[in-house]
Motif scaffolding. Structure first.
Motif, mmCIF file in Angstrom:
data_model
loop_
_atom_site.group_PDB
_atom_site.id
_atom_site.type_symbol
_atom_site.label_atom_id
_atom_site.label_comp_id
_atom_site.label_asym_id
_atom_site.label_seq_id
_atom_site.Cartn_x
_atom_site.Cartn_y
_atom_site.Cartn_z
ATOM 1 N N GLY A 12 0.817 -1.218 0.000
ATOM 2 C CA GLY A 12 0.000 0.000 0.000
ATOM 3 C C GLY A 12 0.843 1.257 0.000
ATOM 4 N N GLN A 13 1.925 1.243 0.767
ATOM 5 C CA GLN A 13 2.824 2.407 0.793
ATOM 6 C C GLN A 13 3.479 2.609 -0.566
ATOM 7 N N ARG A 19 1.407 6.746 -6.678
ATOM 8 C CA ARG A 19 0.219 7.547 -6.960
ATOM 9 C C ARG A 19 0.430 9.027 -6.625
ATOM 10 N N PHE A 20 1.028 9.293 -5.460
ATOM 11 C CA PHE A 20 1.115 10.666 -4.965
ATOM 12 C C PHE A 20 2.511 11.264 -5.044
ATOM 13 N N GLY A 21 3.459 10.547 -5.634
ATOM 14 C CA GLY A 21 4.853 10.983 -5.655
ATOM 15 C C GLY A 21 5.069 12.395 -6.156
ATOM 16 N N GLY A 22 4.398 12.798 -7.208
ATOM 17 C CA GLY A 22 4.578 14.139 -7.761
ATOM 18 C C GLY A 22 3.486 15.116 -7.379
ATOM 19 N N ALA A 23 2.595 14.697 -6.490
ATOM 20 C CA ALA A 23 1.460 15.552 -6.126
ATOM 21 C C ALA A 23 1.904 16.688 -5.213
ATOM 22 N N VAL A 29 -3.637 14.962 -6.387
ATOM 23 C CA VAL A 29 -4.004 13.711 -7.045
ATOM 24 C C VAL A 29 -5.050 13.023 -6.178
ATOM 25 N N ALA A 30 -6.119 12.553 -6.819
ATOM 26 C CA ALA A 30 -7.202 11.886 -6.090
ATOM 27 C C ALA A 30 -7.180 10.389 -6.378
ATOM 28 N N GLY A 99 -1.365 17.614 -1.383
ATOM 29 C CA GLY A 99 -1.537 17.091 -2.737
ATOM 30 C C GLY A 99 -2.184 15.719 -2.813
ATOM 31 N N ARG A 100 -2.638 15.195 -1.677
ATOM 32 C CA ARG A 100 -3.247 13.867 -1.647
ATOM 33 C C ARG A 100 -4.748 13.993 -1.389
#
Length: 170
Positions: A12-13, A19-23, A29-30, A99-100
């Motif tokens: 999950g991590q 998923r959120f690395g560049g957010a 990012v949703a 950003g998440r």
């Protein structure tokens, strides 16, 4: 048993990092949809409920609970997921600043409350007041005191989900 739960959590991590690395707060990012939210809640918290249930039966056998292991396994997973969904709702503004968006695009907030209500109800949780809550026998050891830092979680549950109740769900 430990490798199983840690593997799920690390998976999950890893997904979160991808998923959120560049957010960021300007370009959040949703999560994609309700199924992705359900998977996230399981990987972060539902698997922990499964772990503790399995550990209880592994170490105490039939003395862990009179309830069948499969029933408690389902309740443990639901309990973890329900609490994670409440935390997502509670923390959504702060997460968005980072950003998440754990609240999926196109899924109304009310639907996420309904999911949390469903999972907590399936776990047999009934909130009595803002300081204590009852847990069915065999799930995480009875009637724990709620840590001070989690009172907000129960408060949002009370105020927005209407879970304060004297009726039994189990």
């Amino acid at each position: 048993l430990e490798r199983e739960v840690v593997g799920i959590i690390i998976g999950g991590q890893r997904r979160d990092l991808e998923r959120f690395g560049g957010a960021n707060g300007e370009d959040p990012v949703a999560l994609g949809d309700e199924a992705v939210l359900e998977d996230y809640a399981f990987r972060v918290a539902g698997c922990v409920g499964a772990f503790w249930t399995k550990l209880g039966f592994l170490t105490m056998g039939e003395g862990f609970s009179r309830a069948p292991q499969e029933e408690l396994l389902e309740r443990g997973i639901a309990y973890g997921k329900g609490l994670q969904l409440v935390n997502i709702l509670k923390d959504s503004d702060d997460d968005e600043k980072e950003g998440r968006r754990y609240l999926p695009a196109g899924v109304p907030r009310a639907d996420v409350f309904a999911l949390a209500r469903r999972d907590l109800g399936a776990a047999g949780i009934r909130f009595k007041d803002l300081q204590t809550f009852e847990v069915p026998e065999g799930i995480f050891g009875g009637n724990p005191q709620l840590p001070e830092e989690d009172v907000d979680t129960v408060a949002i549950t009370y105020e927005e989900m209407g879970l304060l109740s004297t009726e039994k769900h189990f």
